[in-house]
Design a protein around this motif. Structure first.
Motif, PDB file in Angstrom:
ATOM      1  N   GLU A  19      -8.219   2.398 -14.948  1.00 11.73           N
ATOM      2  CA  GLU A  19      -8.999   1.639 -13.811  1.00 11.73           C
ATOM      3  C   GLU A  19      -8.424   0.485 -12.838  1.00 11.73           C
ATOM      4  N   GLN A  20      -7.429   0.565 -13.267  1.00 10.69           N
ATOM      5  CA  GLN A  20      -6.842  -0.199 -12.548  1.00 10.69           C
ATOM      6  C   GLN A  20      -5.963   0.802 -11.319  1.00 10.69           C
ATOM      7  N   LEU A  21      -5.524   1.304 -11.033  1.00  8.53           N
ATOM      8  CA  LEU A  21      -4.906   2.472 -10.944  1.00  8.53           C
ATOM      9  C   LEU A  21      -6.068   2.825  -9.875  1.00  8.53           C
ATOM     10  N   LYS A  22      -7.224   3.921 -10.469  1.00  6.73           N
ATOM     11  CA  LYS A  22      -7.828   4.115  -9.974  1.00  6.73           C
ATOM     12  C   LYS A  22      -8.605   3.051  -8.559  1.00  6.73           C
ATOM     13  N   VAL A  23      -8.906   2.097  -8.736  1.00  8.43           N
ATOM     14  CA  VAL A  23      -8.964   0.227  -7.409  1.00  8.43           C
ATOM     15  C   VAL A  23      -7.633   0.840  -6.577  1.00  8.43           C
ATOM     16  N   LEU A  24      -7.048   0.076  -7.168  1.00  7.52           N
ATOM     17  CA  LEU A  24      -5.611   0.369  -6.235  1.00  7.52           C
ATOM     18  C   LEU A  24      -5.934   1.340  -4.600  1.00  7.52           C
ATOM     19  N   GLY A  25      -5.558   3.004  -6.007  1.00  7.21           N
ATOM     20  CA  GLY A  25      -5.604   4.238  -4.980  1.00  7.21           C
ATOM     21  C   GLY A  25      -6.359   3.655  -3.870  1.00  7.21           C
ATOM     22  N   GLU A  26      -8.588   3.356  -4.690  1.00  5.86           N
ATOM     23  CA  GLU A  26      -8.859   3.236  -3.177  1.00  5.86           C
ATOM     24  C   GLU A  26      -8.220   2.468  -1.601  1.00  5.86           C
ATOM     25  N   GLN A  27      -7.667   1.541  -2.882  1.00  6.18           N
ATOM     26  CA  GLN A  27      -7.171   0.183  -1.432  1.00  6.18           C
ATOM     27  C   GLN A  27      -6.088   1.032  -0.046  1.00  6.18           C
ATOM     28  N   VAL A  28      -5.202   1.929  -1.162  1.00  4.40           N
ATOM     29  CA  VAL A  28      -4.544   2.382  -0.256  1.00  4.40           C
ATOM     30  C   VAL A  28      -4.966   3.420   0.303  1.00  4.40           C
ATOM     31  N   GLY A  29      -5.826   3.947  -0.200  1.00  4.57           N
ATOM     32  CA  GLY A  29      -5.940   4.739   0.612  1.00  4.57           C
ATOM     33  C   GLY A  29      -5.350   6.835  -0.262  1.00  4.57           C
ATOM     34  N   LYS A  58       4.617  -2.473 -12.696  1.00  7.10           N
ATOM     35  CA  LYS A  58       4.823  -0.581 -12.831  1.00  7.10           C
ATOM     36  C   LYS A  58       4.074  -0.412 -11.729  1.00  7.10           C
ATOM     37  N   THR A  59       2.206  -0.819 -12.419  1.00 10.01           N
ATOM     38  CA  THR A  59       0.978   0.122 -11.621  1.00 10.01           C
ATOM     39  C   THR A  59       1.133  -0.349 -10.595  1.00 10.01           C
ATOM     40  N   THR A  60       1.618  -1.667 -10.308  1.00  7.86           N
ATOM     41  CA  THR A  60       1.084  -2.268  -8.471  1.00  7.86           C
ATOM     42  C   THR A  60       2.396  -1.539  -7.669  1.00  7.86           C
ATOM     43  N   SER A  61       3.304  -1.660  -8.516  1.00  8.91           N
ATOM     44  CA  SER A  61       4.285  -0.900  -7.473  1.00  8.91           C
ATOM     45  C   SER A  61       4.381   0.454  -7.566  1.00  8.91           C
ATOM     46  N   THR A  62       3.204   0.910  -8.315  1.00  9.99           N
ATOM     47  CA  THR A  62       3.015   1.949  -8.198  1.00  9.99           C
ATOM     48  C   THR A  62       2.420   2.754  -6.695  1.00  9.99           C
ATOM     49  N   ALA A  63       1.054   2.135  -6.818  1.00 13.67           N
ATOM     50  CA  ALA A  63       0.865   2.186  -5.637  1.00 13.67           C
ATOM     51  C   ALA A  63       1.151   1.331  -4.191  1.00 13.67           C
ATOM     52  N   LYS A  64       2.360   0.443  -4.463  1.00 17.85           N
ATOM     53  CA  LYS A  64       2.289   0.336  -3.228  1.00 17.85           C
ATOM     54  C   LYS A  64       3.591   1.190  -2.422  1.00 17.85           C
ATOM     55  N   ILE A  65       4.529   1.783  -3.902  1.00 19.23           N
ATOM     56  CA  ILE A  65       5.086   3.071  -3.089  1.00 19.23           C
ATOM     57  C   ILE A  65       3.931   4.221  -2.290  1.00 19.23           C
ATOM     58  N   ALA A  66       3.608   4.220  -2.709  1.00 24.15           N
ATOM     59  CA  ALA A  66       2.079   5.381  -2.723  1.00 24.15           C
ATOM     60  C   ALA A  66       1.626   4.788  -1.567  1.00 24.15           C
ATOM     61  N   LYS A  67       1.787   4.067  -0.949  1.00 22.31           N
ATOM     62  CA  LYS A  67       1.441   3.724   0.473  1.00 22.31           C
ATOM     63  C   LYS A  67       2.179   3.229   1.511  1.00 22.31           C
ATOM     64  N   LEU A  68       3.647   3.527   0.917  1.00 22.91           N
ATOM     65  CA  LEU A  68       4.840   3.687   1.440  1.00 22.91           C
ATOM     66  C   LEU A  68       4.980   4.674   1.948  1.00 22.91           C
ATOM     67  N   LEU A  69       5.098   5.459   1.173  1.00 21.25           N
ATOM     68  CA  LEU A  69       5.275   7.609   1.949  1.00 21.25           C
ATOM     69  C   LEU A  69       4.708   7.546   2.147  1.00 21.25           C
ATOM     70  N   LYS A  70       2.888   7.041   2.249  1.00 14.68           N
ATOM     71  CA  LYS A  70       2.117   7.599   2.959  1.00 14.68           C
ATOM     72  C   LYS A  70       1.607   7.197   4.606  1.00 14.68           C
ATOM     73  N   GLU A  71       2.550   6.016   4.653  1.00 10.46           N
ATOM     74  CA  GLU A  71       2.335   5.342   6.168  1.00 10.46           C
ATOM     75  C   GLU A  71       3.344   6.015   6.828  1.00 10.46           C
ATOM     76  N   LYS A  72       4.155   5.551   6.316  1.00 12.14           N
ATOM     77  CA  LYS A  72       6.169   4.945   6.590  1.00 12.14           C
ATOM     78  C   LYS A  72       6.427   7.262   6.651  1.00 12.14           C
ATOM     79  N   GLN A  73       5.917   7.830   5.532  1.00 12.65           N
ATOM     80  CA  GLN A  73       7.225   9.301   5.436  1.00 12.65           C
ATOM     81  C   GLN A  73       6.042  10.226   6.405  1.00 12.65           C
ATOM     82  N   GLY A  74       4.509   9.264   6.140  1.00 15.53           N
ATOM     83  CA  GLY A  74       3.308  10.798   6.337  1.00 15.53           C
ATOM     84  C   GLY A  74       3.219  12.090   5.068  1.00 15.53           C
TER      85      GLY A  74
END
Length: 484
Positions: free
Chosen positions: A147-157, A114-130
């Protein structure tokens, strides 16, 4: 993931396609085998019954049995039924048509991704849909979840809500809504807490968060590897919260695929995303028709083209096109193509998306040919000097020994790579003789694909197609490379 089911169905349809006329009993016998294949793939029994009844009714119609190619007609009916089972021909999308911040609430059991998928969707929304996205973790039970979500957030910007120890999920949700409004965030993703099993405390907590945030989307994250139990989890959640879609994770695993095939039919909710790996970019929008085509061995050319568009840089493609116009193709060009193949998912992924390549993929696996071949070839090219890469003809016996030692391979490996490069170089020169890329495009216009690529042999890309036996000698024949 669907390899076992695909193999079983392929065997059934090969028998049908091998016959001229079909009798009603032939269709019923085939459907009996299809039923067994679906049950072995862990598809829910009610779904299997409904599927077989629907397909049998259409397949024994006189228009099918009396058609010129009844076997292929049956395959098409099965293909259409699988598409309908997976959600129809329409690709489900996130509903973001609301005043910002639009809230997406992620729910599911602990360990489902779930947490990883949250970051993946956020990355997709940011990069594909602006979209400007923000993530907030409401999981106060699992150690280091926030803390895990925070680290993933830093990875995907993507920004994450600052952590305040001791706050409860409803308090975090309220603070996240306020922060999202102040920062003019378009989409707010709430990563709710998971449990080892469905319990009322989990449901009550999610309901309270939903009342505060009023989510536009409530996505259930389910691990495909849990098999039939994933359907039970989906039913439990859909009875408690208003789900809008499903995210299936570990679709790249070796699960039998029943969860994916059953999920839409059982819950009535569309599968919106499929996780295909650990990397943050390994998330695909779920296309029912493309998945159905993969299951039946018809390939997925559209997804292949999309992956190529993402993996291949425009400037690299333009540079290679210019070199092709000049009939040039050195080891640097070959190395670039090998890296692009790796970025697109490797040999197995590419073979699985090519129409008619199911048997070729199986042969690759049986012979031990995998992505290590690409790495080995890259190591060989990396052991060459810049002059040798630009002019492979410089590689005499002494140089080959040096390159072999430097790359940890054998001289015969070097020879096979050079032969493959030579064949590709000849293909580039043929393109130049045909008038370059413009001439090749003209051939496509006059005679179609078969005229430009005679190696395809008119096999076609639809059900019952004979596959892709070759590309006119122009493609890299990796099967000739040493398998270890």
């Amino acid at each position: 993931m669907f390899d076992s089911l695909s193999d079983r169905l392929g065997g059934v349809f090969d028998k049908l396609r091998g016959r001229g006329a079909l009798k009603e009993q032939d269709v019923r016998d085939a459907m009996r085998e299809v039923r067994i294949a679906l049950l072995e793939a862990d598809v829910a029994l009610p779904v299997v019954r409904r599927f077989i009844d629907q397909v049998t009714e259409k397949a024994i119609g006189q228009s099918v049995l009396r058609s010129v190619t009844p076997g292929q007609q049956v395959v098409k009916i099965v293909n259409d039924a699988i598409i309908e089972m997976l959600g129809g021909d329409v690709t489900p999308e996130l509903d973001l048509n609301a005043a910002p911040p639009v809230v997406i609430m992620m729910v599911g059991l602990q360990g489902s991704g779930k947490t990883t998928s949250t970051a993946k969707i956020a990355k997709l929304l940011k990069e594909k849909q602006g979209k400007k996205a923000m993530m907030a973790s409401l999981d106060v039970n699992r150690p280091a979840a926030q803390e895990q979500l925070k680290v993933l957030g830093e990875q995907v910007g993507v920004a994450t809500l600052p952590i305040i120890p001791g706050q409860q999920p409803t308090e975090i949700a309220t603070r996240a809504m306020q922060a999202a409004k102040l920062q003019a965030v378009d989409v707010l993703l709430l990563d709710t807490a998971g449990r080892l099993h469905v319990d009322q405390q989990l449901m009550d907590e999610m309901k309270a968060v939903a009342e505060i945030s009023n989510p536009r989307e409530t996505l259930l994250v389910v691990d495909s590897l849990t098999g039939q139990d994933a359907v039970n989890v989906a039913q439990s959640f859909s009875g408690q919260v208003d789900l809008t879609g499903v995210v299936l994770t570990r679709m790249d695993g070796d699960a039998r695929g029943g969860a994916a095939l059953s999920m839409r039919a059982v819950t009535g909710k569309p599968i919106k995303f499929a996780g295909t790996g650990e990397k943050m970019e390994a998330l695909e929008v779920f296309h029912p028709s493309r998945v159905a085509n993969r299951i039946l061995g018809m390939g997925d050319v559209v997804s292949l083209v999309e992956k190529a568009a993402e993996a291949v840089k425009v400037e690299d493609a333009e540079a290679l096109a210019k070199r092709m116009e000049q009939g040039k193709f050195d080891m640097n060009d070959l190395r670039m193509q090998l890296k692009q193949m790796q970025n697109m998912g490797g040999l197995g992924m590419l073979a699985g998306m090519m129409p008619g390549m199911k048997k070729a993929k199986a042969a690759m696996q049986a012979s031990g040919m995998d992505d290590r071949v690409l790495l080995r070839m890259d190591a060989i090219i990396g052991s060459m000097t810049p002059k040798e890469r630009a002019n492979p003809a410089l590689l005499n016996a002494k140089r080959k020994i040096r390159v072999a030692k430097g790359s940890g391979t054998q001289v015969q490996d070097i020879n096979k790579l050079l032969k493959m490069h030579m064949e590709m170089s000849k293909a580039m020169k043929q393109i130049k003789k045909m008038g370059g890329l413009k001439g090749l495009a003209a051939m496509f216009g006059k005679g179609g694909l078969d005229a430009a690529m005679p190696g395809l042999g008119g096999q076609g890309l639809g059900p019952g197609a004979g596959g892709l036996p070759g590309l006119g000698g122009g493609g890299p024949d990796l099967s000739k490379f040493l398998k270890k």
